[in-house]
Design an enzyme around this catalytic site. Structure first.
Site, mmCIF file in Angstrom:
data_model
loop_
_atom_site.group_PDB
_atom_site.id
_atom_site.type_symbol
_atom_site.label_atom_id
_atom_site.label_comp_id
_atom_site.label_asym_id
_atom_site.label_seq_id
_atom_site.Cartn_x
_atom_site.Cartn_y
_atom_site.Cartn_z
ATOM 1 C CB SER A 280 9.682 11.736 31.120
ATOM 2 O OG SER A 280 8.986 10.304 30.685
ATOM 3 C CG ASP B 285 8.069 11.519 28.324
ATOM 4 O OD1 ASP B 285 8.882 13.111 27.970
ATOM 5 O OD2 ASP B 285 8.143 10.620 28.365
#
Length: 294
Positions: A44, A158
């Protein structure tokens, strides 16, 4: 107490939205102290900051992010009401490519791995070759907000949903130490000045846009539409989930050293708070170095 006397390190950068701007301060302080970051694993925001650093463009990125404000953040969110996410993410990536330039991961001077998640197979995906920003785009695809990314026949989201502090990609590094940064540490009080704490959240503009979408869906039922705070619920739920997973992962695979950033340092989209969050990272890094280096 163990001392970090070697200058060769692997750096693990965790996920946590705008809190990841603390990674910038940490990297800057480690570099000032003469430590050589030879490997980076990130997911991320950790993949984003780590990738930009590996490409040699962290100063340019830092200057840019320090200059953006709430309206800039909202202009980068290409909102769309699609089943797979509210934000396509194209504007963000295009802006970053213009700022940093896209590179092949295998051509970077620092070993780099972006960690994403294949939700169909419930497994991590380590991306260590190909387009740098394709890897970053996959790794930042926060469910609900960003559309998933198609990658080798699978859809990736993610990496923080499975591993917010991805240490495993560094296991075979030939560095002396591994330093991990966890952005989901317990809440701390009085992190910043009262003026900073009382600012209107940057997320509010995004929240208003989300509510407008919801109102259109509900049509006549405006009262129910206004009561739905999908963004807030998802934000808090994701933070809680990541904090719990991070504790488990760190207990199972402890790094040599750990730097922690409290999860109340800022909201997930509060990138306009870059200056204090970067400084918080720098402060935590300086404290870490004072405690551990010779």
């Amino acid at each position: 107490m163990e001392n970090i006397d070697s200058k060769s390190i692997s750096l693990v950068l965790g996920s946590g939205g705008a809190r990841g701007l603390a990674h910038i301060g940490i990297i800057n302080e480690l570099s000032k102290a003469g430590y050589h970051i030879e490997s980076i694993s990130g997911c991320s925001i950790g993949a984003l900051i780590g990738g930009v650093y590996a490409a040699g463009k962290l100063p340019e990125f830092e200057a840019w992010v320090r200059a953006i404000d709430r309206s800039d953040i909202l202009s980068l969110l290409d909102l769309t009401w699609r089943p797979d996410g509210l934000v396509k993410g194209d504007k963000i990536i295009e802006t970053l490519i213009e700022l940093v330039g896209d590179r092949k991961i295998e051509d970077l001077p620092i070993r780099f791995t972006a960690v994403a998640a294949n939700i169909d197979e419930e497994k991590e995906v380590w991306i260590s070759s190909g387009s740098l920003f394709d890897a970053i785009r996959a790794s930042i695809s926060l469910p609900l907000f960003f559309s998933p990314v198609a990658y080798q026949g699978a859809f990736l989201v993610d990496g923080g949903i499975l591993n917010p502090v991805p240490i495993a990609p560094t296991f075979h590094d030939r560095t002396e130490h591994t330093i991990a940064v966890n952005l989901g540490a317990p809440v701390e009080q009085d992190l910043f000045s009262s003026a900073h704490d009382q600012e209107e959240p940057a997320d509010s503009g995004f929240r208003e846009k989300v509510h407008s979408f919801i109102e259109r869906l509900y049509k006549g039922d405006q009262e129910e539409a206004r009561s739905v705070s999908m963004y807030d619920v998802a934000n808090q739920a994701f933070d809680s989930m990541q904090g719990s997973i991070a504790r488990q992962k760190l207990a199972a695979y402890p790094p040599d050293f750990l730097i922690e950033i409290p999860r109340n340092a800022c909201g997930i989209l509060e990138f306009h708070k870059a200056a204090p969050v970067i400084e918080l990272g720098a402060q935590r890094a300086r404290h870490f170095l004072d405690m551990h280096r010779l």
